[in-house]
Design a protein around this motif. Sequence first.
Motif, mmCIF file in Angstrom:
data_model
loop_
_atom_site.group_PDB
_atom_site.id
_atom_site.type_symbol
_atom_site.label_atom_id
_atom_site.label_comp_id
_atom_site.label_asym_id
_atom_site.label_seq_id
_atom_site.Cartn_x
_atom_site.Cartn_y
_atom_site.Cartn_z
ATOM 1 N N GLU A 41 -12.806 0.847 -1.751
ATOM 2 C CA GLU A 41 -12.612 -0.135 -2.822
ATOM 3 C C GLU A 41 -13.691 -1.198 -2.922
ATOM 4 O OE1 GLU A 41 -8.709 -1.612 -1.903
ATOM 5 O OE2 GLU A 41 -7.728 0.295 -2.390
ATOM 6 N N ASN A 72 -9.701 5.920 -0.756
ATOM 7 C CA ASN A 72 -9.848 4.816 -1.716
ATOM 8 C C ASN A 72 -10.791 3.743 -1.188
ATOM 9 O OD1 ASN A 72 -7.742 4.481 0.211
ATOM 10 N ND2 ASN A 72 -7.017 2.672 -0.896
ATOM 11 N N TRP A 87 -8.709 -1.425 7.523
ATOM 12 C CA TRP A 87 -8.101 -1.662 8.823
ATOM 13 C C TRP A 87 -8.649 -0.682 9.844
ATOM 14 C CZ3 TRP A 87 -5.270 1.124 12.377
ATOM 15 C CH2 TRP A 87 -4.669 0.383 13.413
ATOM 16 N N ALA A 145 -15.752 -1.517 -6.254
ATOM 17 C CA ALA A 145 -14.923 -1.989 -7.369
ATOM 18 C C ALA A 145 -14.574 -3.466 -7.201
ATOM 19 C CB ALA A 145 -13.644 -1.148 -7.467
ATOM 20 N N LYS A 146 -14.233 -3.862 -5.982
ATOM 21 C CA LYS A 146 -13.881 -5.261 -5.754
ATOM 22 C C LYS A 146 -15.085 -6.192 -5.938
ATOM 23 C CE LYS A 146 -11.288 -6.210 -2.067
ATOM 24 N NZ LYS A 146 -10.683 -5.955 -0.722
ATOM 25 N N ALA A 153 -10.491 15.156 4.293
ATOM 26 C CA ALA A 153 -10.954 14.575 3.031
ATOM 27 C C ALA A 153 -10.475 15.383 1.832
ATOM 28 C CB ALA A 153 -12.476 14.458 3.043
ATOM 29 N N SER A 203 -8.035 14.698 -0.054
ATOM 30 C CA SER A 203 -7.943 13.721 -1.147
ATOM 31 C C SER A 203 -9.010 12.688 -0.857
ATOM 32 C CB SER A 203 -6.568 13.036 -1.176
ATOM 33 O OG SER A 203 -5.579 13.912 -1.657
ATOM 34 N N GLN A 231 -11.480 7.491 5.098
ATOM 35 C CA GLN A 231 -10.441 8.321 4.469
ATOM 36 C C GLN A 231 -9.075 7.639 4.550
ATOM 37 O OE1 GLN A 231 -12.186 10.331 2.163
ATOM 38 N NE2 GLN A 231 -10.329 11.486 2.658
ATOM 39 N N LEU A 232 -8.180 8.112 5.366
ATOM 40 C CA LEU A 232 -6.833 7.535 5.357
ATOM 41 C C LEU A 232 -6.820 6.221 6.138
ATOM 42 C CD1 LEU A 232 -3.887 7.802 4.518
ATOM 43 C CD2 LEU A 232 -3.458 8.993 6.682
ATOM 44 N N ASP A 233 -6.795 5.105 5.406
ATOM 45 C CA ASP A 233 -6.732 3.828 6.104
ATOM 46 C C ASP A 233 -5.389 3.741 6.830
ATOM 47 O OD1 ASP A 233 -7.792 1.378 6.926
ATOM 48 O OD2 ASP A 233 -6.637 0.305 5.415
ATOM 49 N N HIS A 234 -5.428 3.120 7.988
ATOM 50 C CA HIS A 234 -4.281 3.027 8.894
ATOM 51 C C HIS A 234 -4.039 4.306 9.664
ATOM 52 C CE1 HIS A 234 -3.185 -0.906 7.126
ATOM 53 N NE2 HIS A 234 -2.873 -1.117 8.371
ATOM 54 N N GLN A 256 0.393 3.500 1.976
ATOM 55 C CA GLN A 256 0.632 3.718 3.406
ATOM 56 C C GLN A 256 1.847 2.933 3.890
ATOM 57 O OE1 GLN A 256 -2.434 3.428 2.073
ATOM 58 N NE2 GLN A 256 -4.014 4.247 3.434
ATOM 59 N N GLY A 282 -9.288 1.505 1.627
ATOM 60 C CA GLY A 282 -8.116 0.630 1.634
ATOM 61 C C GLY A 282 -8.444 -0.773 2.118
ATOM 62 N N ASP A 283 -7.654 -1.226 3.051
ATOM 63 C CA ASP A 283 -7.852 -2.568 3.605
ATOM 64 C C ASP A 283 -8.918 -2.585 4.698
ATOM 65 O OD1 ASP A 283 -5.804 -3.733 2.008
ATOM 66 O OD2 ASP A 283 -4.308 -2.852 3.344
ATOM 67 N N ARG A 328 -27.071 -5.737 9.652
ATOM 68 C CA ARG A 328 -27.518 -6.966 8.969
ATOM 69 C C ARG A 328 -28.913 -6.800 8.370
ATOM 70 N NH1 ARG A 328 -28.449 -11.699 11.707
ATOM 71 N NH2 ARG A 328 -28.992 -10.570 13.613
ATOM 72 N N GLU A 354 -10.589 -1.351 13.202
ATOM 73 C CA GLU A 354 -9.898 -0.915 14.411
ATOM 74 C C GLU A 354 -10.763 0.052 15.226
ATOM 75 O OE1 GLU A 354 -7.302 -1.781 15.917
ATOM 76 O OE2 GLU A 354 -6.423 -0.093 16.979
ATOM 77 N N ARG A 383 0.832 -1.188 0.000
ATOM 78 C CA ARG A 383 0.000 0.000 0.000
ATOM 79 C C ARG A 383 0.874 1.248 0.000
ATOM 80 N NH1 ARG A 383 -5.420 -0.283 -1.145
ATOM 81 N NH2 ARG A 383 -6.353 -2.095 -0.146
#
Lengths: 367, 367, 367, 367
Positions: B182, B180, B49, B185-186, B175, B177, B265-268, A299, B46-47, B27, B53, A297
């Motif tokens: 995703e 992502n 995360w 798209a995935k 925000a 930028s 926004q910013l993953d991680h 990141q 992103g992931d 659900r 978290e 990534r």
Amino acid sequence: ADASAAAYAAPAPEQKINVVSLRDIERQAEKVLPPFGFHFIAGGSGDEWTLRENEAAFDRLVIEPRFLSGVKTPNPATSILGSKLSLPVLASPMGMHGFAHAGKEAGTAKGTAAAGSLYVTPSVSNLSMEEIAAAAGAGAKWFQIYFPEDPGYAREQLQRAKAAGYTAIVLTVDATSFGNRERPAKLGLKPPPHLGFGNMPKSPALAGQNPDMQKKDLTFADVAFCQKESGLPVIVKGVLTAGLASDCVKHGCAGVWVSNHGGRQLDHSPATIAVLPKIADAVGGKVPIIVDSGIRRGQDVFRCLALGASVVGIGRPLLYGLALGGAQGVEAVFQRLRTELLMTMQLAGVASVDKITADYVAPAVRS
Amino acid sequence: ADASAAAYAAPAPEQKINVVSLRDIERQAEKVLPPFGFHFIAGGSGDEWTLRENEAAFDRLVIEPRFLSGVKTPNPATSILGSKLSLPVLASPMGMHGFAHAGKEAGTAKGTAAAGSLYVTPSVSNLSMEEIAAAAGAGAKWFQIYFPEDPGYAREQLQRAKAAGYTAIVLTVDATSFGNRERPAKLGLKPPPHLGFGNMPKSPALAGQNPDMQKKDLTFADVAFCQKESGLPVIVKGVLTAGLASDCVKHGCAGVWVSNHGGRQLDHSPATIAVLPKIADAVGGKVPIIVDSGIRRGQDVFRCLALGASVVGIGRPLLYGLALGGAQGVEAVFQRLRTELLMTMQLAGVASVDKITADYVAPAVRS
Amino acid sequence: ADASAAAYAAPAPEQKINVVSLRDIERQAEKVLPPFGFHFIAGGSGDEWTLRENEAAFDRLVIEPRFLSGVKTPNPATSILGSKLSLPVLASPMGMHGFAHAGKEAGTAKGTAAAGSLYVTPSVSNLSMEEIAAAAGAGAKWFQIYFPEDPGYAREQLQRAKAAGYTAIVLTVDATSFGNRERPAKLGLKPPPHLGFGNMPKSPALAGQNPDMQKKDLTFADVAFCQKESGLPVIVKGVLTAGLASDCVKHGCAGVWVSNHGGRQLDHSPATIAVLPKIADAVGGKVPIIVDSGIRRGQDVFRCLALGASVVGIGRPLLYGLALGGAQGVEAVFQRLRTELLMTMQLAGVASVDKITADYVAPAVRS
Amino acid sequence: ADASAAAYAAPAPEQKINVVSLRDIERQAEKVLPPFGFHFIAGGSGDEWTLRENEAAFDRLVIEPRFLSGVKTPNPATSILGSKLSLPVLASPMGMHGFAHAGKEAGTAKGTAAAGSLYVTPSVSNLSMEEIAAAAGAGAKWFQIYFPEDPGYAREQLQRAKAAGYTAIVLTVDATSFGNRERPAKLGLKPPPHLGFGNMPKSPALAGQNPDMQKKDLTFADVAFCQKESGLPVIVKGVLTAGLASDCVKHGCAGVWVSNHGGRQLDHSPATIAVLPKIADAVGGKVPIIVDSGIRRGQDVFRCLALGASVVGIGRPLLYGLALGGAQGVEAVFQRLRTELLMTMQLAGVASVDKITADYVAPAVRS
């Protein structure tokens, strides 16, 4: 998809690909690659603990953005040992790109150059270093070597590399015994007939050697040999301890490459991001630090730079891009990382890569 | 359930809903929403995360109740910047409520007002801020802005907001930028035709702008612009560091909003509950602190207040309530949180929200 | 298995059962119980975090055995407040045993007495405290009370308890608001028609009260009321902090019961084994400590005793034993724990329960 | 595959096997073993926490290799109590090899000798210690004893062992109560008819005893008895604390064997690798330390040696090798570990086992 050479030689289209993420293309590549090819690339050694840990270790670090910093368009460009890079990411050396795509290393080199990055040619390539250099064209390029048993063969490779336009030598030191990559055996997968080594010895005196046969008892004398015989800067790849990093600096190495070979060599060696800080301390800014293994990534790139890396290396995702779209697929992987890095820098409030410092990173769990 | 506008425009009944928990209605909502709509709302960047978290970080903190405290009926009411709230929970700004329900932001605003809470209107709404203000009626309301490239358009929005009765401006700074996200798209999901922006520029000079186009290089000068042009208190939303929190206080902000944009926004970036304590230290009680991202239980509200928040914000669950029951569904989400918070306060032995302190919270794992 | 009263009233055989482990009989009981009955018993409140954590917290502690200690047959017997126990385990109060078995609390009480242990009769029982006392026979017994709104009803219960032969009062303080046990609602399960409260008020003046209606604003004045009106030792159940434990000692309580109600009340309150050490410090040996919530193994009993408990309480497994074999099933659960505790003590090299100290326990992960 | 003796007595071929990893052959063995046989071997006691933790604890330690050390071919040979070993790995005592293969302990002993390692004969064997000694031939061998109730029977075993050529006695101290191995009961599996004890008492005065009946109240007097009656060095097996290790040294034991019986005795006792460092501190190099329980990789051998072990013991994988290929299968397991250990030593840069120190190991997560 089977073990015949034909399965690997099938013309794969050169095409634009859509990279949602570097993790996503692993799933995509699995669909198009012969099973042995995919698992040879994707797998690690032993229990694949280090393979998983390489990525998991990033989850222990958060990025603390500084909003309202007034950064509009960050600049991801950097340079290393005189080569300009459009982003602080280069192509890690990986052997045998023919497992991924009929274009072999030429495709990866071409895509890397198109992305404005630096290609590190593996000695264990299917094409010759001269073919690969030609494919990279004006793109920055280094040559990676597994130091062979016969110093004459080492000399031949180093001199050919210099003649072909490579500007630095990367000496891999973490593969003096071959890692126990067990996936194919466990899955009962067979490799195709050998796709050929591109860098077989040219001198008749070296007959019988091949680039996969390396000297086991490496020392800094071999590093010095590389320095002397190539006349190029030498980077040691596979550094995982502060002690070795210091010794590299002491012995005039041009750079320190922190790597566990993508979790393909000594399983249960540490994640690179976990050892990077103390290695950076030991190096003290005297030479550039490259780090690879587990970076997926923007990141991750950011966190590596924050903890002391100058540039990061990417491996498997480039082969997935190659498998999916040839050189264009490789370029798309770099572009995806660029997009994510730019997003990360802009949101974090960092205008240029030299400003990415440890102040932007913190442990995810605070005690 | 498909990608046509009709799938989103289908009349959804206004109805009472039974909210077993804020997790349970996710659900339930997945069953009634078009897949893109659901995953657009539920997903992170992103992931994912940070998305995970945000909730996981609460599990690292336990509540230590003080039984036998003689508390019969705790009072969950509070106030913030002069607005009275029936509970210390407000509606976080989220764009495009039309993805959830044909009633769009009017439904959410109406349900929030019915619950006695405060509605934060998103600038990227499907309805206009005036329509939303009307739906909120006498309910407390703030206006959230993505600061646009053109300051004239910023001025127009700020002045319209004040005229429409909004009593504070929330400037989102995390925000600049776009994150992502995703999932669609995935999963191969397509959005419906655009449901329309409610706050398009009115002045002909601003033609071509829309509320989703924002200035990237924000600084405190833009905060000052918001303060001056609106004449309203300004809260900075997206604070994740003590440094930015201090700066907000220094620059006269009326509040600090700790948020990672719900992991969109910013993953991680860190979980908000993990950074809240040091931000609270930095603010030192000088201005109120709002915190959102990952709050799903009355116990989460309690833990946020214990660690320094004045009020918490709720996001996705309100859209799920909206999808399931319109304004009544939104109100039911607030009521469920109120019920859980009252239970938590009564069991913990706390009579009023100002008495919820760090003494009631401890690390789950003690060393 | 359905929601009719008949499903619960079906005669269940009194029979010997084979208890492989207390965890295993949960799986066995699920097969024979009506779904609502099972999930009412097995479930916790909220996200069931505390329910899981109660067991998980034990995994953070290892037992360090002292082999070659010369212990042949350890003695698991102990006593508490003058009652002799054949092992340091008693039956925690649980309401409504009719959900588990037609024998209701009489079966559990009888099985507990047969095992040589102490039965704590719940005020919210299906049978009357007098019927339960009769079933327990000469077995040790305490009476648990939810302090009711009307002190007259409290007095009636306390006096009936003393008259029926109960030798101590357990005042539960952690249930002044009912915990949000969400499993049945999430699973769409309906309870059977009410199985009846055994301890309805007898005085006409108390008509309309029932043992489930409790005073919310409890204080130590209510503890004193219990002490005075019953003339019996009073134990406070639900202690999770050192502060409350100290206060209990100060107010003349005869014991401190560390419990989070089996994870059925305030979710995200701490695991009992996690808070036990500091509570034991606060109590300083002045009164006995009982601990329950999550104990499933002889090793768990051992670890609780090592960290300061005098006796532990067992809950759900007794109801599973009851469901599977009536009183004999209950007795078998105690026997299984006795077998495991004896094995643990013998292997650890501890001859008697008073010799089980913190020296035998250590963190699983050492830093 | 069923519970008949025939299922276990079926002639299993002596054959070369391919051991991809010691973990992989567990999966292979499950396919060929009768279910009871497999789960008897593979299972642990209680919740199998210690069984899992034995392996998981290794994941908390990384190996830090020292590349460029100039090591070509490391030497894995070592010796212990005068016996030479071709690698620092011996065969831990395990009972009843007839559950794995018709060759019983003779097969394991023969394969161990072929690998140049040391075989520890279990007292609870299906063959007699004399038959096993004969199978081991010139191979190094020790005799393990469960100290029996009757000292006369102990004496008989010890004297037979010495006469049969065993050179040390291993006294197991962690099994004075039988561990609750619950897998077969939970899975409803039945053992075959008893396969016979090889070491039944020979003296008529000892009739009715068998090698599975042991004294529970062991002390160091029993250790002294073993020393005196055998005239051989005595090693205590089952040490998990520094205290017991010190006492062993003090009482003249020839070695300390750190073991939790492969997670088959007291569940929730610590992982051996977790307690090894403090035991090594206590022993201070005065006697050799053997460690077993959870070792599956050359890297695990390396980490044990780094933290103070002289030699490690392997258990279950030998039985899987035996099941798959008889003595040749056993030998192949040793060879696989040798290959991995050599790879680890070469990559780590260690020339001989005495040079493997704690400097090569670090916590995986650094604080």
